[in-house]
Structures are given as C-alpha cells and as structure tokens.
Design an enzyme around this catalytic site. Structure first.
Site, PDB file in Angstrom:
ATOM      1  N   ASP A  94      -5.474  -8.260  -5.625  1.00 57.03           N
ATOM      2  CA  ASP A  94      -6.027  -8.925  -4.444  1.00 57.03           C
ATOM      3  C   ASP A  94      -4.957  -9.856  -3.882  1.00 57.03           C
ATOM      4  O   ASP A  94      -4.934 -11.054  -4.150  1.00 57.03           O
ATOM      5  CB  ASP A  94      -7.293  -9.697  -4.819  1.00 57.03           C
ATOM      6  CG  ASP A  94      -8.027 -10.209  -3.592  1.00 57.03           C
ATOM      7  OD1 ASP A  94      -7.615  -9.892  -2.466  1.00 57.03           O
ATOM      8  OD2 ASP A  94      -9.026 -10.936  -3.765  1.00 57.03           O
ATOM      9  N   ALA A  95      -4.061  -9.259  -3.108  1.00 57.26           N
ATOM     10  CA  ALA A  95      -2.869  -9.965  -2.633  1.00 57.26           C
ATOM     11  C   ALA A  95      -2.893 -10.237  -1.136  1.00 57.26           C
ATOM     12  O   ALA A  95      -2.183 -11.109  -0.643  1.00 57.26           O
ATOM     13  CB  ALA A  95      -1.621  -9.153  -2.978  1.00 57.26           C
ATOM     14  N   LYS A  96      -3.684  -9.448  -0.398  1.00 59.00           N
ATOM     15  CA  LYS A  96      -3.810  -9.589   1.061  1.00 59.00           C
ATOM     16  C   LYS A  96      -2.438  -9.624   1.733  1.00 59.00           C
ATOM     17  O   LYS A  96      -2.164 -10.471   2.584  1.00 59.00           O
ATOM     18  CB  LYS A  96      -4.651 -10.813   1.411  1.00 59.00           C
ATOM     19  CG  LYS A  96      -6.063 -10.744   0.842  1.00 59.00           C
ATOM     20  CD  LYS A  96      -6.877 -11.976   1.182  1.00 59.00           C
ATOM     21  CE  LYS A  96      -8.293 -11.863   0.633  1.00 59.00           C
ATOM     22  NZ  LYS A  96      -8.356 -11.935  -0.840  1.00 59.00           N
ATOM     23  N   ARG A  97      -1.588  -8.687   1.350  1.00 61.46           N
ATOM     24  CA  ARG A  97      -0.251  -8.588   1.933  1.00 61.46           C
ATOM     25  C   ARG A  97      -0.302  -7.834   3.248  1.00 61.46           C
ATOM     26  O   ARG A  97      -1.341  -7.352   3.679  1.00 61.46           O
ATOM     27  CB  ARG A  97       0.694  -7.897   0.947  1.00 61.46           C
ATOM     28  CG  ARG A  97       0.891  -8.631  -0.372  1.00 61.46           C
ATOM     29  CD  ARG A  97       1.572  -9.986  -0.165  1.00 61.46           C
ATOM     30  NE  ARG A  97       2.144 -10.510  -1.387  1.00 61.46           N
ATOM     31  CZ  ARG A  97       1.598 -11.413  -2.181  1.00 61.46           C
ATOM     32  NH1 ARG A  97       0.426 -11.904  -1.874  1.00 61.46           N
ATOM     33  NH2 ARG A  97       2.209 -11.838  -3.274  1.00 61.46           N
TER      34      ARG A  97
END
Length: 271
Positions: A94-97
């Site tokens: 869950d990095a939302k890159r």
C-alpha cells in the site's frame, strides 16, 4: 500470483479478508519494544495468528518508511516471511505511488522485483504513462485508487466533469490502458452506495475495499453491491484486527477479530 490463484484461495478459506499491517510503535504492546526488531516481531505474530483466516496482507508502506532504514528492513523481513512461509497469500504494497515513465518503472521494480509483492496501490492523477509501467509486469497487479474511504474523497473524486463523476472517468479510461487486465481498484467501504454504478463499469475486476471496521464501513452493504461471480472483493481491516489488544494476548485477540470477519464472509458466500 494470478487472479485465478487468488480466487482459489477465497474458495478454500471461505474468506476474502485482507489484513492491513499499519504498525505504529506507539500502539503495539509495550513488551515488544524490547525486541531487536519490534515492528517485525509484531507483524510475525499477527501473520502467524491470522494467516488461515485471510487471503491477503497489506503493509502500509508509510508506517515502515517513517522509521527510516530500520523500518524498511522490517518491511523486507515481513514480506519475505509471508512469501517464504505462506506463499499462497496475496500481498499488497500500500504505497500509493505514481509518477511518469522511468520513475514509475523504478517504483514497480522496487515493489515487484526487489520486495516481491504481488500488487501495489497507485494514484492515477498523472494518467496513462504513470500507470502502464506497473501494468507491464507479468502476474503482478496494479491497484488503482478509484473512490477512497476518506472524507476528502469528495474534494475531487465525485466532482462532475462533462456530466460524469471524476472517479467514473478514471475507471473508464483505465480500461483502455495496455495490460488493463492486471488492474484492480480501491473503493472505500464507506462509499458502498456507489458500488452498483462502479460494477456497471468494471464488472469483473477485483476491488480492494478499506474502511470496514474502524472507519465504519458495512460489510453486508459492500457485498450486496460489490460482489461478482468470482467474489471480486478484498475487504481490508487494519486497526480493528491488529490492535484488538495491547496486552501479551495481542495475536490471539487479532485472530479472534479476524475469525469474526471470516465467519461473516463465509455466510455471505453462501448467499
């Protein structure tokens, strides 16, 4: 991991539960702070206690990055532990890159190759050339933020553009991306009433649904409007499971909460 393998695990376990690993050293049991790596010690205990009740784990990368090198090392140990001991479980970074071209490729290599996650969450704001580099990786999944569970989602995501909400434009446009069959989407449980419309646009895609539990999302409502023939849902619970107790029984308490959700899911799968 392929989608077919994920669906098989859902059938075997009668569960579509994803456990979020949002590790805050201020919230974990104090006796773990004596450990050489308290973050990993906490994660390992949670994973060992809940692995038979869930089909996925979602480490929130910010909760590891916040502790610098030690946090990143704990993340490496956590994902390696899952992959080595419970390879049947789906893993989500869950990095939302999301950035353009080569930068997205490097983010993808970091999570898909170096850390060997099965999937990563991506912000779609920069469009096609920020998403497609992630989609190029075989048997890996890109989980696009579509309609999130936070209050600020209404700032942009539901605004009308040419008579249609922005999140619907995101869904429809993403279907045109190369290798779009590798896409999944984040839809918050607190937005359950939107799921019927979302399913008309992406009827077959998996949805990662945070917000059940501490954020107040309703599991039954999510399933009523969001479930498809392959279930198509990964319901995430983080704080409600991992912080069920601050005592030495924290892992057992986490398993109890996970079991309660799994049992609800088992009943819903019978419908």
């Amino acid at each position: 991991m392929t989608t077919e393998q994920l669906v098989e695990q859902i059938k075997i376990k009668n569960s579509f539960l994803c456990v979020g690993l949002d590790v805050d050293l201020n919230k974990i049991p104090t006796h773990l702070l004596k450990e050489e790596d308290p973050i990993f010690a906490f994660n390992k205990a949670i994973i060992d206690a809940t692995h038979d009740l869930c089909v996925a784990y979602k480490p929130n990368i910010a909760f590891f990055e916040a502790y610098g090198l030690k946090g990143w090392q704990a993340l490496e140990k956590t994902i390696s532990y899952i992959n080595e001991n419970y390879p049947e479980l789906f893993t989500i970074a869950d990095a939302k890159r999301g950035d353009i071209g080569n930068t997205s490729t490097m983010y993808a290599k970091a999570f898909f190759e170096d850390l060997a996650f099965d999937s990563v969450t991506i912000a779609p704001y920069m469009g096609k050339d920020s998403v497609e580099p992630f989609l190029a990786f075989e048997d890996k999944h890109t989980i696009l933020l579509a309609l999130t569970s936070n209050e600020g989602a209404f700032d942009f995501q539901t605004k009308l553009i040419e008579g249609k909400e922005l999140y619907k434009h995101v869904l429809e446009t993403s279907k045109t991306y190369k290798n779009s069959e590798n896409l999944m989407y984040v839809v918050g449980a607190t937005k359950a009433e939107y799921l019927a419309d979302i399913r008309t646009i992406i009827p077959n895609s998996f949805l990662l649904v945070p917000g059940v539990g501490a954020q107040g999302g309703n599991l039954q409502e999510v399933c009523k409007y969001g479930m498809n023939d392959q279930v198509g849902l990964l319901i995430n619970s983080s704080r409600g499971i991992i912080y069920a107790s601050k005592g030495e029984d924290f892992a057992e308490a986490a398993a109890k909460e996970a079991k309660a959700l799994q049992e609800q899911m088992q009943e819903l799968l019978k419908v």
